[in-house]
Scaffold this motif. Structure first.
Motif, PDB file in Angstrom:
ATOM      1  N   UNK A  19      47.030  46.381  94.743  1.00 39.72           N
ATOM      2  CA  UNK A  19      47.199  44.934  94.892  1.00 39.72           C
ATOM      3  C   UNK A  19      48.588  44.609  95.412  1.00 39.72           C
ATOM      4  N   UNK A  20      49.608  45.237  94.854  1.00 39.74           N
ATOM      5  CA  UNK A  20      50.978  44.984  95.298  1.00 39.74           C
ATOM      6  C   UNK A  20      51.145  45.302  96.785  1.00 39.74           C
ATOM      7  N   UNK A  21      50.560  46.400  97.224  1.00 41.91           N
ATOM      8  CA  UNK A  21      50.651  46.794  98.632  1.00 41.91           C
ATOM      9  C   UNK A  21      49.932  45.780  99.523  1.00 41.91           C
ATOM     10  N   UNK A  22      48.729  45.359  99.102  1.00 37.39           N
ATOM     11  CA  UNK A  22      47.958  44.405  99.893  1.00 37.39           C
ATOM     12  C   UNK A  22      48.694  43.078 100.030  1.00 37.39           C
ATOM     13  N   UNK A  23      49.326  42.614  98.951  1.00 33.65           N
ATOM     14  CA  UNK A  23      50.087  41.372  99.015  1.00 33.65           C
ATOM     15  C   UNK A  23      51.298  41.517  99.924  1.00 33.65           C
ATOM     16  N   UNK A  24      51.992  42.642  99.833  1.00 32.79           N
ATOM     17  CA  UNK A  24      53.145  42.880 100.696  1.00 32.79           C
ATOM     18  C   UNK A  24      52.729  42.900 102.160  1.00 32.79           C
ATOM     19  N   UNK A  25      51.600  43.561 102.446  1.00 31.64           N
ATOM     20  CA  UNK A  25      51.119  43.633 103.829  1.00 31.64           C
ATOM     21  C   UNK A  25      50.793  42.253 104.373  1.00 31.64           C
ATOM     22  N   UNK A  26      50.401  41.340 103.477  1.00 33.44           N
ATOM     23  CA  UNK A  26      50.077  39.974 103.888  1.00 33.44           C
ATOM     24  C   UNK A  26      51.299  39.067 103.889  1.00 33.44           C
ATOM     25  N   UNK A  27      52.472  39.612 103.545  1.00 37.02           N
ATOM     26  CA  UNK A  27      53.696  38.827 103.562  1.00 37.02           C
ATOM     27  C   UNK A  27      53.922  37.977 102.338  1.00 37.02           C
ATOM     28  N   UNK A  28      53.330  38.374 101.217  1.00 37.53           N
ATOM     29  CA  UNK A  28      53.457  37.594  99.982  1.00 37.53           C
ATOM     30  C   UNK A  28      54.422  38.272  99.021  1.00 37.53           C
ATOM     31  N   UNK A  29      55.355  37.528  98.462  1.00 32.17           N
ATOM     32  CA  UNK A  29      56.298  38.069  97.491  1.00 32.17           C
ATOM     33  C   UNK A  29      55.599  38.337  96.160  1.00 32.17           C
TER      34      UNK A  29
END
Length: 401
Positions: A19-29
């Motif tokens: 989940x952390x990786x997916x959020x980072x890939x989407x530009x979300x802190x």
């Protein structure tokens, strides 16, 4: 020190990290709270737990750019063969018949952990707190305030969305006041590896018996993974068997489709229970992975289901102005309901029905096997076996990765 971050993920296991990786890939802190400090990956060994990854799961790992780190350690599954001892009929699922190169892959769990760790190291919008422990939570209506114990002392974090990815005995779930539906199957799972006399040919086997199911998974270097479920009353006896006697027990249940099994690897025991949260969302809070549902390992669906949780949540929250909005979380719960209910029902049903010893059920089970071998039902089972379910996150869908 007080940090304001929109999403706080508690739990740095396979699902929380994804989940952390997916959020980072989407530009979300986001902040990821991990119980253990990052460490160098250990070399692969014969005692490693092996995961069965559905095709959709690998699509998702490709989408978040984590699969490249794991690909070399993975073994494709080209066919799945399902039988029940004492009954006629069988189900054979084939990647070739489905027009794909593999139904899924097997992968040592440490290899997936190492792949996710390598991808986490490349995240630019993620703050990792490790080692760290969540000690207290307070909800103020517009945010969660979390008190964390870190190696640098206490730290307070304010989050618009709290994600519990902290496993079966989830502290987040308890703090939210969400109850669970628990089932003690009174079974234990034994995991080991062996060398078959005949080549596995990238085939996986699921064999149901009166004593419990046996799964055989193809692994690298010609070996196979063994997963044996036994009743609680027999678990201590199985645990105490010498290696050769253990393989003889596996052989008795599984049969001789791969010839004699030899050269066993280390054996590990896991007691089985189902812990299903009565709800998966709360005020500005979500449960994912084992915190939401820890299911019977029959069918090897645990991480596959958890990754679909994580990628669906990332898909919905990434573009949102407020990731903790009540309407958004209700939409998440609705998106996950069918997949979650169906997967839990399948694992529970298989554990309950396929292994019951009642002779009167034999004809019914045989007819079920024959019916599932018909083209329409086989196609549906193949799609489910590959994790391609209605409402699945875009990242896992065929053709997206």
């Amino acid at each position: 020190m007080t940090d304001a971050h929109p999403i706080l993920i508690v739990g740095g296991g396979l699902v929380g990290a994804s989940l952390a990786i997916a959020l980072d890939a989407a530009g979300r802190d986001a902040i990821l709270v991990e119980a253990s400090a990052p460490r160098a990956p250990a070399p692969a060994g014969p005692g490693d737990r092996n995961l069965a990854l559905a095709r959709a799961t690998v699509n998702g790992l490709i989408a978040i750019d984590a699969w490249e780190h794991a690909r070399t350690a993975a073994t494709a599954i080209s066919d799945i063969h399902v039988t029940r001892a004492g009954d006629f009929g069988s189900v054979r699922l084939s990647a070739r018949a489905a027009g794909v190169d593999a139904m899924g892959w097997t992968l040592p769990a440490p290899a997936l952990g190492a792949a996710l760790a390598a991808r986490l190291d490349r995240c630019t919008r993620l703050q990792r707190l490790a080692p760290a422990r969540l000690e207290a939570l307070e909800y103020t209506g517009d945010a969660w305030h979390a008190r964390l114990a870190t190696s640098n002392g206490a730290q307070d974090v304010r989050a618009a969305l709290l994600v519990g990815a902290d496993g079966t005995d989830s502290f987040v779930r308890t703090s939210l006041g969400i109850g669970t539906d628990d089932i003690d199957y009174r079974q234990s799972l034994f995991v080991a590896t062996a060398a078959p006399a005949r080549a596995h040919g990238l085939r996986a086997f699921e064999r149901f018996t009166d004593d419990g199911p046996v799964a055989i998974l193809p692994l690298a270097q010609g070996r196979v993974g063994i997963i044996v479920t036994v009743g609680a009353a027999d678990a201590d006896r199985i645990q105490g068997l010498a290696d050769d006697d253990f393989l003889a027990e596996v052989q008795r249940r599984f049969g001789w489709r791969l010839g004699k099994l030899t050269r066993p690897g280390p054996r590990f025991r896991h007691d089985i229970r189902r812990v299903a949260a009565s709800g998966i969302v709360g005020p500005r809070a979500v449960l994912v992975g084992n915190a939401a549902q820890t299911i019977h390992p029959i069918g090897a669906q645990g991480f596959n289901l958890g990754l679909r949780d994580a990628l669906t949540l990332a898909e919905l929250t990434s573009p949102a102005v407020d990731p903790g909005d009540a309407g958004l979380l209700a939409a998440y719960a609705e998106r996950r309901q069918a997949d979650r209910d169906a997967t839990m029902a399948m694992s529970h049903g298989l554990a309950s029905l396929a292994c019951l010893p009642e002779p009167a059920l034999g004809p019914l089970r045989s007819l079920m096997m024959l019916a599932m071998g018909t083209p329409p039902l086989r196609a549906a089972m193949t799609a489910r076996g590959m994790g391609l379910r209605a409402g699945a996150p875009i990242a896992v869908r065929e053709g997206h990765a």
